[in-house]
Motif scaffolding. Sequence first.
Motif, PDB file in Angstrom:
ATOM      1  N   LEU A   1     -22.137 -41.466  78.412  1.00 25.16           N
ATOM      2  CA  LEU A   1     -22.351 -42.651  79.250  1.00 25.16           C
ATOM      3  C   LEU A   1     -22.923 -43.795  78.430  1.00 25.16           C
ATOM      4  CD1 LEU A   1     -23.727 -41.007  82.510  1.00 25.16           C
ATOM      5  CD2 LEU A   1     -21.606 -42.323  82.308  1.00 25.16           C
ATOM      6  N   LEU A   2     -23.826 -43.475  77.502  1.00 24.37           N
ATOM      7  CA  LEU A   2     -24.412 -44.516  76.651  1.00 24.37           C
ATOM      8  C   LEU A   2     -23.350 -45.195  75.799  1.00 24.37           C
ATOM      9  CD1 LEU A   2     -26.811 -46.023  75.378  1.00 24.37           C
ATOM     10  CD2 LEU A   2     -27.105 -44.065  73.841  1.00 24.37           C
ATOM     11  N   THR A   3     -22.523 -44.405  75.141  1.00 27.17           N
ATOM     12  CA  THR A   3     -21.503 -45.000  74.277  1.00 27.17           C
ATOM     13  C   THR A   3     -20.421 -45.708  75.090  1.00 27.17           C
ATOM     14  OG1 THR A   3     -20.447 -42.822  74.176  1.00 27.17           O
ATOM     15  CG2 THR A   3     -21.860 -43.433  72.339  1.00 27.17           C
ATOM     16  N   MET A   4     -20.130 -45.185  76.282  1.00 27.05           N
ATOM     17  CA  MET A   4     -19.155 -45.827  77.157  1.00 27.05           C
ATOM     18  C   MET A   4     -19.620 -47.228  77.556  1.00 27.05           C
ATOM     19  SD  MET A   4     -17.698 -44.389  80.786  1.00 27.05           S
ATOM     20  CE  MET A   4     -16.653 -45.402  81.834  1.00 27.05           C
ATOM     21  N   GLY A  36     -27.881 -57.471  73.059  1.00 30.26           N
ATOM     22  CA  GLY A  36     -28.990 -57.460  73.997  1.00 30.26           C
ATOM     23  C   GLY A  36     -29.168 -56.108  74.650  1.00 30.26           C
ATOM     24  N   LEU A  37     -28.064 -55.467  75.028  1.00 28.73           N
ATOM     25  CA  LEU A  37     -28.130 -54.147  75.645  1.00 28.73           C
ATOM     26  C   LEU A  37     -28.689 -53.133  74.655  1.00 28.73           C
ATOM     27  CD1 LEU A  37     -27.602 -52.325  78.048  1.00 28.73           C
ATOM     28  CD2 LEU A  37     -25.229 -52.074  77.277  1.00 28.73           C
ATOM     29  N   ALA A  38     -28.229 -53.194  73.410  1.00 25.57           N
ATOM     30  CA  ALA A  38     -28.706 -52.265  72.382  1.00 25.57           C
ATOM     31  C   ALA A  38     -30.205 -52.407  72.154  1.00 25.57           C
ATOM     32  CB  ALA A  38     -27.946 -52.495  71.072  1.00 25.57           C
ATOM     33  N   GLN A  39     -30.684 -53.631  72.052  1.00 30.33           N
ATOM     34  CA  GLN A  39     -32.096 -53.855  71.761  1.00 30.33           C
ATOM     35  C   GLN A  39     -32.989 -53.475  72.939  1.00 30.33           C
ATOM     36  OE1 GLN A  39     -32.282 -57.952  70.409  1.00 30.33           O
ATOM     37  NE2 GLN A  39     -31.651 -57.394  68.335  1.00 30.33           N
ATOM     38  N   ASN A  40     -32.516 -53.677  74.157  1.00 29.77           N
ATOM     39  CA  ASN A  40     -33.320 -53.347  75.334  1.00 29.77           C
ATOM     40  C   ASN A  40     -33.244 -51.866  75.704  1.00 29.77           C
ATOM     41  OD1 ASN A  40     -34.615 -55.848  76.712  1.00 29.77           O
ATOM     42  ND2 ASN A  40     -32.613 -56.558  76.025  1.00 29.77           N
ATOM     43  N   ALA A  41     -32.227 -51.170  75.205  1.00 33.46           N
ATOM     44  CA  ALA A  41     -32.087 -49.744  75.513  1.00 33.46           C
ATOM     45  C   ALA A  41     -32.675 -48.850  74.426  1.00 33.46           C
ATOM     46  CB  ALA A  41     -30.608 -49.384  75.701  1.00 33.46           C
ATOM     47  N   GLY A  65     -36.995 -50.347  70.561  1.00 37.23           N
ATOM     48  CA  GLY A  65     -37.913 -51.403  70.979  1.00 37.23           C
ATOM     49  C   GLY A  65     -37.866 -51.689  72.456  1.00 37.23           C
ATOM     50  N   GLY A  66     -37.134 -50.854  73.194  1.00 35.81           N
ATOM     51  CA  GLY A  66     -36.997 -51.053  74.634  1.00 35.81           C
ATOM     52  C   GLY A  66     -37.203 -49.757  75.396  1.00 35.81           C
ATOM     53  N   MET A  67     -36.189 -49.377  76.165  1.00 38.04           N
ATOM     54  CA  MET A  67     -36.315 -48.234  77.074  1.00 38.04           C
ATOM     55  C   MET A  67     -36.622 -46.919  76.363  1.00 38.04           C
ATOM     56  SD  MET A  67     -33.405 -46.760  79.632  1.00 38.04           S
ATOM     57  CE  MET A  67     -32.386 -46.326  78.217  1.00 38.04           C
ATOM     58  N   ALA A  68     -35.881 -46.573  75.315  1.00 43.57           N
ATOM     59  CA  ALA A  68     -36.110 -45.304  74.619  1.00 43.57           C
ATOM     60  C   ALA A  68     -37.490 -45.284  73.964  1.00 43.57           C
ATOM     61  CB  ALA A  68     -35.018 -45.062  73.571  1.00 43.57           C
ATOM     62  N   GLY A  69     -37.875 -46.400  73.360  1.00 46.95           N
ATOM     63  CA  GLY A  69     -39.202 -46.486  72.780  1.00 46.95           C
ATOM     64  C   GLY A  69     -40.295 -46.335  73.833  1.00 46.95           C
ATOM     65  N   GLY A  70     -40.057 -46.915  75.018  1.00 44.53           N
ATOM     66  CA  GLY A  70     -41.018 -46.783  76.105  1.00 44.53           C
ATOM     67  C   GLY A  70     -41.163 -45.354  76.583  1.00 44.53           C
ATOM     68  N   LYS A 120     -40.260 -48.996  78.981  1.00 42.71           N
ATOM     69  CA  LYS A 120     -39.535 -47.896  79.614  1.00 42.71           C
ATOM     70  C   LYS A 120     -38.766 -48.336  80.856  1.00 42.71           C
ATOM     71  CE  LYS A 120     -40.076 -43.378  81.784  1.00 42.71           C
ATOM     72  NZ  LYS A 120     -41.010 -42.303  82.201  1.00 42.71           N
ATOM     73  N   THR A 121     -39.431 -49.072  81.733  1.00 38.98           N
ATOM     74  CA  THR A 121     -38.807 -49.505  82.980  1.00 38.98           C
ATOM     75  C   THR A 121     -38.384 -50.962  82.936  1.00 38.98           C
ATOM     76  OG1 THR A 121     -40.152 -47.919  84.220  1.00 38.98           O
ATOM     77  CG2 THR A 121     -39.134 -49.701  85.479  1.00 38.98           C
ATOM     78  N   GLY A 122     -39.222 -51.798  82.349  1.00 36.39           N
ATOM     79  CA  GLY A 122     -38.991 -53.231  82.428  1.00 36.39           C
ATOM     80  C   GLY A 122     -37.861 -53.763  81.575  1.00 36.39           C
ATOM     81  N   ALA A 123     -37.570 -53.097  80.452  1.00 36.76           N
ATOM     82  CA  ALA A 123     -36.597 -53.667  79.506  1.00 36.76           C
ATOM     83  C   ALA A 123     -35.218 -53.866  80.126  1.00 36.76           C
ATOM     84  CB  ALA A 123     -36.494 -52.780  78.265  1.00 36.76           C
ATOM     85  N   LEU A 124     -34.693 -52.853  80.802  1.00 32.44           N
ATOM     86  CA  LEU A 124     -33.347 -52.985  81.377  1.00 32.44           C
ATOM     87  C   LEU A 124     -33.327 -53.922  82.578  1.00 32.44           C
ATOM     88  CD1 LEU A 124     -31.620 -49.478  81.190  1.00 32.44           C
ATOM     89  CD2 LEU A 124     -31.598 -51.365  79.545  1.00 32.44           C
TER      90      LEU A 124
END
Length: 304
Positions: A127-130, A153-158, A161-166, A190-194
Amino acid sequence: MSPQSQPLKTRLKACAEDVAQKLERMLSEDPRGAEQYRPPRLLEAMRHGVLNGGKRIRPFLMIETARMLGYEHPGALRAACALECVHSYSLIHDDLPAMDDDALRRGKPTVHVAFDEATAILAGDSLLTMAFDIMADEKTHYKAEVRTELVRGLAQNAGIGGMAGGQSLDIASEGRSITEGEIRQLEQMKTGALLRFACEAGAMLAEANAKERAAVTRFGTIIGLAFQLADDLLDVTSTSAQLGKTAGKDQKAKKATLVSLHGIEATRAELNTLITEAESLLAPFGSQADTLTATARYIATRKN
């Protein structure tokens, strides 16, 4: 009745249905482009993880932000589906035994329970790569530079430095005392980035000017904070049946939250302050912002 004048719950439901139908077509058995074959069991697990209901708040925010800024095009739905793929992948992985070890998601068995752990990991990966495949497609936006910005933008927020890091910070915080600043940092990631990206991406799609983009990006930041605060409140005030997932997880895992730090009433007061700021940010957009304003209030007062 025009879509804009419909009640918020009607618009949310319609958007969720549109996203589900689009994702269902994208997750057909037929290989796309350079794909060779779609293994049925993996495909079924992906569908289980992404077509299991949910409010589709992130896609809704992206589509409505773009619409408010004058962009109404089928590409917005495609971009929104890409974002939902990333969100769904994160839920599949968060539910794994190595993470939150949850058996219930949206009132249904989690993917690793319905299938197995290995398949759940691969379903999340796929799903991530899709998501990036969808976002990079010229059908999402006719300008290559806009698609590039959306992908980046999606890569950086996911990512880190974004969701995965959170999520990493959240795991590391379990069972130990952390500061309020650390709590806010991990929750914003974790929650706010996306959620923030959903609004900023709407501005990207609409090719909004710098002032408009700054306003909706800040609005997205506030929505992310409000969403997490509301989630933390629900975790301590609702049952598993009401939530459609396991209640009381934060307390059981000894996770530090702003609710555990400040209490229920102070957290609700902060929520109200955030929504007031969100409304002021959207005021310059007039009636075109009515739906997003109502969405901010809904996020703060939702029951599940």
